[in-house]
Design a protein around this motif. Sequence first.
Motif, PDB file in Angstrom:
ATOM      1  N   VAL A  37       0.671  -1.274  -0.008  1.00 17.37           N
ATOM      2  CA  VAL A  37       0.072   0.284   0.156  1.00 17.37           C
ATOM      3  C   VAL A  37       0.719   1.084   0.184  1.00 17.37           C
ATOM      4  CG1 VAL A  37      -1.847  -1.040   1.523  1.00 17.37           C
ATOM      5  CG2 VAL A  37      -0.028   0.003   3.010  1.00 17.37           C
ATOM      6  N   TYR A  38       0.376   2.429  -0.285  1.00 12.07           N
ATOM      7  CA  TYR A  38       1.195   3.933  -0.572  1.00 12.07           C
ATOM      8  C   TYR A  38       0.182   4.163   0.345  1.00 12.07           C
ATOM      9  CZ  TYR A  38      -1.165   4.858  -4.398  1.00 12.07           C
ATOM     10  OH  TYR A  38      -2.281   5.179  -5.820  1.00 12.07           O
ATOM     11  N   THR A  39       0.527   6.202   0.698  1.00 11.15           N
ATOM     12  CA  THR A  39      -0.071   6.987   0.153  1.00 11.15           C
ATOM     13  C   THR A  39       0.734   8.469   0.027  1.00 11.15           C
ATOM     14  OG1 THR A  39      -1.471   8.223   2.018  1.00 11.15           O
ATOM     15  CG2 THR A  39       0.852   7.774   3.001  1.00 11.15           C
ATOM     16  N   GLY A  40       0.729   9.353  -0.683  1.00 10.61           N
ATOM     17  CA  GLY A  40       1.471  10.459  -1.072  1.00 10.61           C
ATOM     18  C   GLY A  40       0.993  11.417   0.135  1.00 10.61           C
ATOM     19  N   MET A  41       2.262  11.768   0.785  1.00 13.13           N
ATOM     20  CA  MET A  41       2.449  13.709   1.548  1.00 13.13           C
ATOM     21  C   MET A  41       3.019  14.976   0.833  1.00 13.13           C
ATOM     22  SD  MET A  41       2.650  11.570   5.228  1.00 13.13           S
ATOM     23  CE  MET A  41       4.089  10.744   4.920  1.00 13.13           C
ATOM     24  N   ARG A  42       2.981  15.692   1.446  1.00 13.44           N
ATOM     25  CA  ARG A  42       4.118  16.483   0.937  1.00 13.44           C
ATOM     26  C   ARG A  42       3.683  17.874   2.385  1.00 13.44           C
ATOM     27  NH1 ARG A  42       0.619  21.143  -2.339  1.00 13.44           N
ATOM     28  NH2 ARG A  42       2.514  22.209  -1.857  1.00 13.44           N
ATOM     29  N   THR A  43       5.251  18.643   1.575  1.00 15.41           N
ATOM     30  CA  THR A  43       5.409  19.812   2.665  1.00 15.41           C
ATOM     31  C   THR A  43       5.040  20.621   2.714  1.00 15.41           C
ATOM     32  OG1 THR A  43       7.392  20.138   1.695  1.00 15.41           O
ATOM     33  CG2 THR A  43       7.756  18.216   2.783  1.00 15.41           C
ATOM     34  N   ARG A  48       8.711  22.234   6.483  1.00 19.09           N
ATOM     35  CA  ARG A  48       9.315  22.304   7.691  1.00 19.09           C
ATOM     36  C   ARG A  48       8.399  21.039   8.244  1.00 19.09           C
ATOM     37  NH1 ARG A  48       7.823  26.713  10.086  1.00 19.09           N
ATOM     38  NH2 ARG A  48       9.495  26.106  11.985  1.00 19.09           N
ATOM     39  N   ARG A  49       6.855  21.394   7.617  1.00 19.58           N
ATOM     40  CA  ARG A  49       5.338  21.181   8.540  1.00 19.58           C
ATOM     41  C   ARG A  49       4.995  20.075   7.135  1.00 19.58           C
ATOM     42  NH1 ARG A  49       4.246  24.655  12.203  1.00 19.58           N
ATOM     43  NH2 ARG A  49       1.964  23.298  12.076  1.00 19.58           N
ATOM     44  N   VAL A  50       4.637  18.607   7.181  1.00 19.95           N
ATOM     45  CA  VAL A  50       3.729  17.710   6.415  1.00 19.95           C
ATOM     46  C   VAL A  50       2.088  18.429   6.625  1.00 19.95           C
ATOM     47  CG1 VAL A  50       3.023  15.722   6.133  1.00 19.95           C
ATOM     48  CG2 VAL A  50       5.814  16.159   6.898  1.00 19.95           C
ATOM     49  N   PHE A  51       1.450  18.301   5.823  1.00 17.18           N
ATOM     50  CA  PHE A  51      -0.355  18.866   4.912  1.00 17.18           C
ATOM     51  C   PHE A  51      -0.829  17.699   5.323  1.00 17.18           C
ATOM     52  CE2 PHE A  51      -3.416  20.516   2.950  1.00 17.18           C
ATOM     53  CZ  PHE A  51      -3.669  21.676   3.785  1.00 17.18           C
ATOM     54  N   LEU A  52      -1.675  18.277   6.567  1.00 12.80           N
ATOM     55  CA  LEU A  52      -2.715  16.857   6.597  1.00 12.80           C
ATOM     56  C   LEU A  52      -2.269  15.638   7.719  1.00 12.80           C
ATOM     57  CD1 LEU A  52      -5.075  17.154   3.451  1.00 12.80           C
ATOM     58  CD2 LEU A  52      -5.061  18.348   6.234  1.00 12.80           C
ATOM     59  N   PHE A  53      -1.716  15.665   8.317  1.00 12.83           N
ATOM     60  CA  PHE A  53      -0.250  14.259   8.602  1.00 12.83           C
ATOM     61  C   PHE A  53      -1.588  13.748   9.410  1.00 12.83           C
ATOM     62  CE2 PHE A  53       3.125  12.367  11.258  1.00 12.83           C
ATOM     63  CZ  PHE A  53       3.531  11.613  10.511  1.00 12.83           C
ATOM     64  N   ASP A  54      -1.906  14.094  10.121  1.00 13.61           N
ATOM     65  CA  ASP A  54      -3.277  12.614  10.948  1.00 13.61           C
ATOM     66  C   ASP A  54      -4.143  11.578  10.006  1.00 13.61           C
ATOM     67  OD1 ASP A  54      -2.238  12.689  12.745  1.00 13.61           O
ATOM     68  OD2 ASP A  54      -3.638  14.729  13.627  1.00 13.61           O
ATOM     69  N   ASP A  55      -4.396  12.523   8.921  1.00 11.01           N
ATOM     70  CA  ASP A  55      -5.540  12.081   8.002  1.00 11.01           C
ATOM     71  C   ASP A  55      -4.531  11.191   6.501  1.00 11.01           C
ATOM     72  OD1 ASP A  55      -6.827  14.065   8.518  1.00 11.01           O
ATOM     73  OD2 ASP A  55      -7.355  14.885   6.745  1.00 11.01           O
TER      74      ASP A  55
END
Length: 291
Positions: A37-43, A48-55
């Motif tokens: 499985v995978y997920t794609g995040m962005r800073t 310095r910060r990760v957007f919607l990390f908990d989601d």
Amino acid sequence: MSTKSLILDYDFASGKTCEHESDQSAKEFMLLGGSGVYTGMRTVNNGRRVFLFDDHLQRLSNSHHQVLGGTHAPQYWRTLLMPLLKRGLSSVRGESKITVLVGRECLRVQFVALHGPSSTNCWVRLVSGHRDDPEAKDLKWVHERESLEQLIVAPVNEVVLVSWSTRRFYEGLSSNFFAVRRTGKANGFRGYELVSAPLDSVLLGTIMKLVLDICQRDGIAVVYEPAVELEQWAGAFVTSTSRLVLPVERIVYGENEQCVDADNPLIMHLKRSVEHLTTEKSELIIDDQNH
């Protein structure tokens, strides 16, 4: 970082992490990622910060359970990922796209420079198709969509899956898709409603979820009746981690094209609202002393 990306590999059995640079793009990283499985995040905020990390943690937990039978709660993935994110983001500069792959034996994280859309608006192409098991981010989808990605040729930015027999739309290959309809004579964004695919028929993307939360906050009607009725659409847009809210200016279907209003008031309101929430809805990973 002179190469395209930085990759961290964490082995579940040994608890050891290996780091190496790579020329792989995010797409190549996923195509070569095997099963899992995978997920794609962005800073945001200059990496310095990760957007919607908990989601993303919740989505990773859900997908891991559905595809690999895992039982780990989001807190497990937070404990595992946080030191990897700190290590990776301390080595790169600027905004990053972060791709997390989870298999049965290891977890892999790729950091690559984030490149947003080249334009403030986009074209989309409607194509017959439907995603199996849309509620899980299974790496097999990365392979299944590869042939359809050949249809994304500039100026087209995304392919949106539809059923021509039922005239319903679903989602983009790497995005969620919305249409906008006028509801009355009210001025501004309150004179429109949002048209969405039912949540059980698509992957609920993190930006899609945020858009729906904004609609609930601001009293914007959401209609889950995704009929392809181009003549009734006052606008359309796609959402994803890299695009955030990207208005559509032209829809291509078969040999036909239709222009829609990329400056629609409701779309502009949602776009600004998402952008304004990037800091509030993000988590600090790297403080100023370490970046």
